[in-house]
Design an enzyme around this catalytic site. Structure first.
Site, PDB file in Angstrom:
ATOM      1  N   TYR A  37       0.837  -1.209   0.000  1.00  0.00           N
ATOM      2  CA  TYR A  37       0.000   0.000   0.000  1.00  0.00           C
ATOM      3  C   TYR A  37       0.872   1.259   0.000  1.00  0.00           C
ATOM      4  O   TYR A  37       0.584   2.240  -0.673  1.00  0.00           O
ATOM      5  CB  TYR A  37      -0.958   0.004   1.206  1.00  0.00           C
ATOM      6  CG  TYR A  37      -1.932   1.152   1.139  1.00  0.00           C
ATOM      7  CD1 TYR A  37      -2.963   1.164   0.200  1.00  0.00           C
ATOM      8  CD2 TYR A  37      -1.810   2.251   1.992  1.00  0.00           C
ATOM      9  CE1 TYR A  37      -3.846   2.228   0.106  1.00  0.00           C
ATOM     10  CE2 TYR A  37      -2.685   3.323   1.906  1.00  0.00           C
ATOM     11  CZ  TYR A  37      -3.699   3.299   0.968  1.00  0.00           C
ATOM     12  OH  TYR A  37      -4.566   4.371   0.866  1.00  0.00           O
ATOM     13  N   GLN A 145      -4.375  18.113   6.661  1.00  0.00           N
ATOM     14  CA  GLN A 145      -4.705  17.842   5.253  1.00  0.00           C
ATOM     15  C   GLN A 145      -6.159  17.394   5.156  1.00  0.00           C
ATOM     16  O   GLN A 145      -6.559  16.449   5.836  1.00  0.00           O
ATOM     17  CB  GLN A 145      -3.785  16.764   4.672  1.00  0.00           C
ATOM     18  CG  GLN A 145      -4.126  16.368   3.242  1.00  0.00           C
ATOM     19  CD  GLN A 145      -5.034  15.157   3.161  1.00  0.00           C
ATOM     20  OE1 GLN A 145      -4.921  14.243   3.965  1.00  0.00           O
ATOM     21  NE2 GLN A 145      -5.944  15.146   2.198  1.00  0.00           N
ATOM     22  N   TYR A 147      -9.255  15.762   3.032  1.00  0.00           N
ATOM     23  CA  TYR A 147      -9.991  15.172   1.922  1.00  0.00           C
ATOM     24  C   TYR A 147     -11.374  15.773   2.042  1.00  0.00           C
ATOM     25  O   TYR A 147     -12.092  15.511   3.003  1.00  0.00           O
ATOM     26  CB  TYR A 147     -10.008  13.642   2.021  1.00  0.00           C
ATOM     27  CG  TYR A 147      -8.722  13.011   1.503  1.00  0.00           C
ATOM     28  CD1 TYR A 147      -8.160  13.429   0.309  1.00  0.00           C
ATOM     29  CD2 TYR A 147      -8.094  11.994   2.213  1.00  0.00           C
ATOM     30  CE1 TYR A 147      -6.993  12.858  -0.171  1.00  0.00           C
ATOM     31  CE2 TYR A 147      -6.925  11.414   1.736  1.00  0.00           C
ATOM     32  CZ  TYR A 147      -6.388  11.867   0.542  1.00  0.00           C
ATOM     33  OH  TYR A 147      -5.242  11.303   0.062  1.00  0.00           O
ATOM     34  N   ARG A 182      -4.870   1.042  -8.502  1.00  0.00           N
ATOM     35  CA  ARG A 182      -3.585   0.635  -7.924  1.00  0.00           C
ATOM     36  C   ARG A 182      -3.520  -0.888  -7.900  1.00  0.00           C
ATOM     37  O   ARG A 182      -4.049  -1.545  -6.992  1.00  0.00           O
ATOM     38  CB  ARG A 182      -3.429   1.191  -6.509  1.00  0.00           C
ATOM     39  CG  ARG A 182      -3.394   2.716  -6.490  1.00  0.00           C
ATOM     40  CD  ARG A 182      -3.092   3.251  -5.105  1.00  0.00           C
ATOM     41  NE  ARG A 182      -3.358   4.674  -5.031  1.00  0.00           N
ATOM     42  CZ  ARG A 182      -3.602   5.331  -3.902  1.00  0.00           C
ATOM     43  NH1 ARG A 182      -3.621   4.686  -2.747  1.00  0.00           N
ATOM     44  NH2 ARG A 182      -3.828   6.621  -3.917  1.00  0.00           N
ATOM     45  N   HIS A 285       1.155  13.155  -6.059  1.00  0.00           N
ATOM     46  CA  HIS A 285       0.764  12.195  -5.019  1.00  0.00           C
ATOM     47  C   HIS A 285       1.737  11.005  -5.002  1.00  0.00           C
ATOM     48  O   HIS A 285       1.356   9.870  -4.735  1.00  0.00           O
ATOM     49  CB  HIS A 285      -0.671  11.709  -5.275  1.00  0.00           C
ATOM     50  CG  HIS A 285      -1.466  11.377  -4.050  1.00  0.00           C
ATOM     51  ND1 HIS A 285      -2.443  12.194  -3.533  1.00  0.00           N
ATOM     52  CD2 HIS A 285      -1.449  10.293  -3.233  1.00  0.00           C
ATOM     53  CE1 HIS A 285      -2.988  11.620  -2.467  1.00  0.00           C
ATOM     54  NE2 HIS A 285      -2.400  10.465  -2.257  1.00  0.00           N
ATOM     55  N   SER A 317       6.896  14.521  -4.267  1.00  0.00           N
ATOM     56  CA  SER A 317       6.837  13.355  -5.151  1.00  0.00           C
ATOM     57  C   SER A 317       8.221  12.939  -5.612  1.00  0.00           C
ATOM     58  O   SER A 317       8.814  13.559  -6.493  1.00  0.00           O
ATOM     59  CB  SER A 317       5.923  13.568  -6.366  1.00  0.00           C
ATOM     60  OG  SER A 317       4.583  13.764  -5.923  1.00  0.00           O
ATOM     61  N   GLY A 318       8.740  11.911  -4.959  1.00  0.00           N
ATOM     62  CA  GLY A 318       9.970  11.279  -5.402  1.00  0.00           C
ATOM     63  C   GLY A 318      11.225  11.691  -4.650  1.00  0.00           C
ATOM     64  O   GLY A 318      12.316  11.242  -5.010  1.00  0.00           O
ATOM     65  N   ARG A 320      14.121  11.457  -2.277  1.00  0.00           N
ATOM     66  CA  ARG A 320      14.751  10.363  -1.520  1.00  0.00           C
ATOM     67  C   ARG A 320      16.058  10.776  -0.863  1.00  0.00           C
ATOM     68  O   ARG A 320      16.572  10.039  -0.024  1.00  0.00           O
ATOM     69  CB  ARG A 320      15.025   9.160  -2.449  1.00  0.00           C
ATOM     70  CG  ARG A 320      13.765   8.526  -3.029  1.00  0.00           C
ATOM     71  CD  ARG A 320      12.890   7.885  -1.947  1.00  0.00           C
ATOM     72  NE  ARG A 320      11.623   7.385  -2.471  1.00  0.00           N
ATOM     73  CZ  ARG A 320      10.492   8.098  -2.526  1.00  0.00           C
ATOM     74  NH1 ARG A 320      10.446   9.351  -2.091  1.00  0.00           N
ATOM     75  NH2 ARG A 320       9.388   7.572  -2.996  1.00  0.00           N
TER      76      ARG A 320
END
Ligand code: FNR
Length: 392
Positions: A37, A145, A147, A182, A285, A317-318, A320
């Protein structure tokens, strides 16, 4: 200093500081559904992969014989000074990764002065995460945040609660008004919201509960959880997006800064500015929503050029490594959000693991800035970057 603190921790909760090995460690430590997940992207994960490639296409040009100490990582956002340009991305359902869950990650963030952005899809209730009696999280900066539910009364109630537990900034996520395709979760039949996990804030909301009780009455408590999950999902993930006009409603319900998360086009960034919000998060996301979507780093410079003077532009996003953070900041982001790495830390070693990963990322950023000849975050700009057409 940050770097030696990261090294000296002799009893490290996680045996690696390498981002890829961290992912392997999490894969071993976590349940398969939980790991998948967190790890998984949408579709064939092409956007998730492109997020990494986008970082590789920017290279840093270091400068020497300039002052680099003492380093100053502080930044100002919405009139407040934060210790570093890093925020914890909102990540839902954290009890599925480790029982320390949101409270643990928020405590780790508080310890390091990193704002914790609490997701609407939390597995622990807002009031529990930030309970001053029992949680270190109550000592740190915190954002909320949303929703965005279709029902304004439910929205008002949740935002009122976020305010009363001390959330300073509202982040409204636009890209997840419906769940994405997904495959890893679909194949495992894993949908945390269907069983109530990740619904704590909605389920415990008094207005939601009143409305639920007026409409439904199951025979068993289990029926009620399933029906409440459906009702909640239909409120927040119904597939019906709000419209730009509705931003005015949020303004009425929230008197602090409002940030829209998930912006990927210059046009939407301009719409955000026109509709009077305070900031945006340029984000896809983490490649979890629209597979095939453009890497957020690719769009960042154009968006900053279009609205940077008017809006606070954040990025995720991404990310690292510390170098990744520097690249996004140099392209004009005022701060960056990190998601999966910290959650892998949580999965491997709970609160201490999350803290370890976050402390390592901050140390790496600090060290990388020094190596590039940069003393303060404000100095970072495009002059230290070169775009290349090979990866690596
Ligand atoms: C997320 N993200 C997310 N975003 C949001 O606005 N609300 C949420 O509840 C969640 N939940 C969530 C769960 C998990 C497991 C992940 C990995 C991500 C997206 C998150 O805020 C952020 O945009 C990405 O995680 C950034 O990409 P990286 O740093 O994970 O590559």
């Amino acid at each position: 200093d940050l770097y030696s603190n990261a090294i000296i921790a002799g009893n490290k909760p996680i045996a690696t500081t390498d981002p890829n090995k961290l992912e392997d460690a999490a894969r071993k430590a976590m349940s398969p559904e939980g790991f998948n997940y967190v790890f998984g992207g949408a579709g064939e994960q092409s956007t998730m992969a492109a997020n990494r490639l986008a970082f590789r296409q920017w290279k840093l040009i270091p400068r020497f014989l300039r002052p680099t100490v003492p380093r100053d990582l502080r930044i100002d956002l919405f009139g407040k000074t934060y210790d570093t340009p890093v925020l914890m991305a909102p990540v839902g359902v954290q009890s599925a990764y480790h029982p320390d869950a949101e409270r643990g990650v928020a405590s780790a963030c508080a310890d390091l002065g990193v704002p914790f952005i609490c997701s609407t899809a939390s597995s622990q209730n807002l009031e529990d995460v930030f309970s001053p009696e029992s949680s270190d999280a109550a000592k740190g900066p915190r954002w909320f945040q949303l929703y965005w539910p279709l029902d304004d009364e439910i929205t008002a109630s949740i935002l009122g609660r976020a305010k009363s537990v001390g959330c300073e900034v509202l982040v409204v996520t636009l890209d997840t008004f419906t769940m994405a395709w997904r495959p890893l979760d679909l194949d495992a039949g894993y949908l945390p919201f269907a069983t109530g996990t990740g619904n704590a804030i909605g389920f415990n909301d008094p207005v939601f509960r009143r409305k639920f009780a007026e409409r439904f009455d199951g025979d068993t408590p289990e029926d009620n959880v399933v029906m409440a999950s459906r009702y909640w999902t239909s409120e927040a993930f119904s597939g019906h997006a709000h419209k730009w006009e509705d931003v005015q409603t949020l303004r009425k319900l929230w008197d602090g800064p409002i940030v829209l998360k998930g912006i990927l086009s210059v046009e939407d960034a301009l719409m955000a500015a026109r509709n009077g919000v305070d900031g945006i998060v340029v984000s896809n996301h983490g490649g979890r929503q629209l597979d095939g979507a453009v890497p957020s780093l690719e769009m960042l410079p154009e968006i900053v050029d279009a609205v940077g003077g008017r809006l606070t532009v954040l990025f995720d996003s991404g990310i690292r490594t510390g170098a990744d953070m520097m690249k996004a900041l140099a392209l004009g982001a005022q701060a960056v959000l990190v998601g999966r790495p910290v959650i892998y830390g949580l999965g491997v070693a709970g609160t201490e693991g999350a803290r370890h990963v976050l402390a390592g990322l901050l140390a790496d950023l600090d060290q990388s800035m020094g190596l590039a000849g940069v003393q303060t975050v404000k100095e970072l700009n495009r002059s230290i970057l070169r775009k290349v057409n090979y990866g690596g």
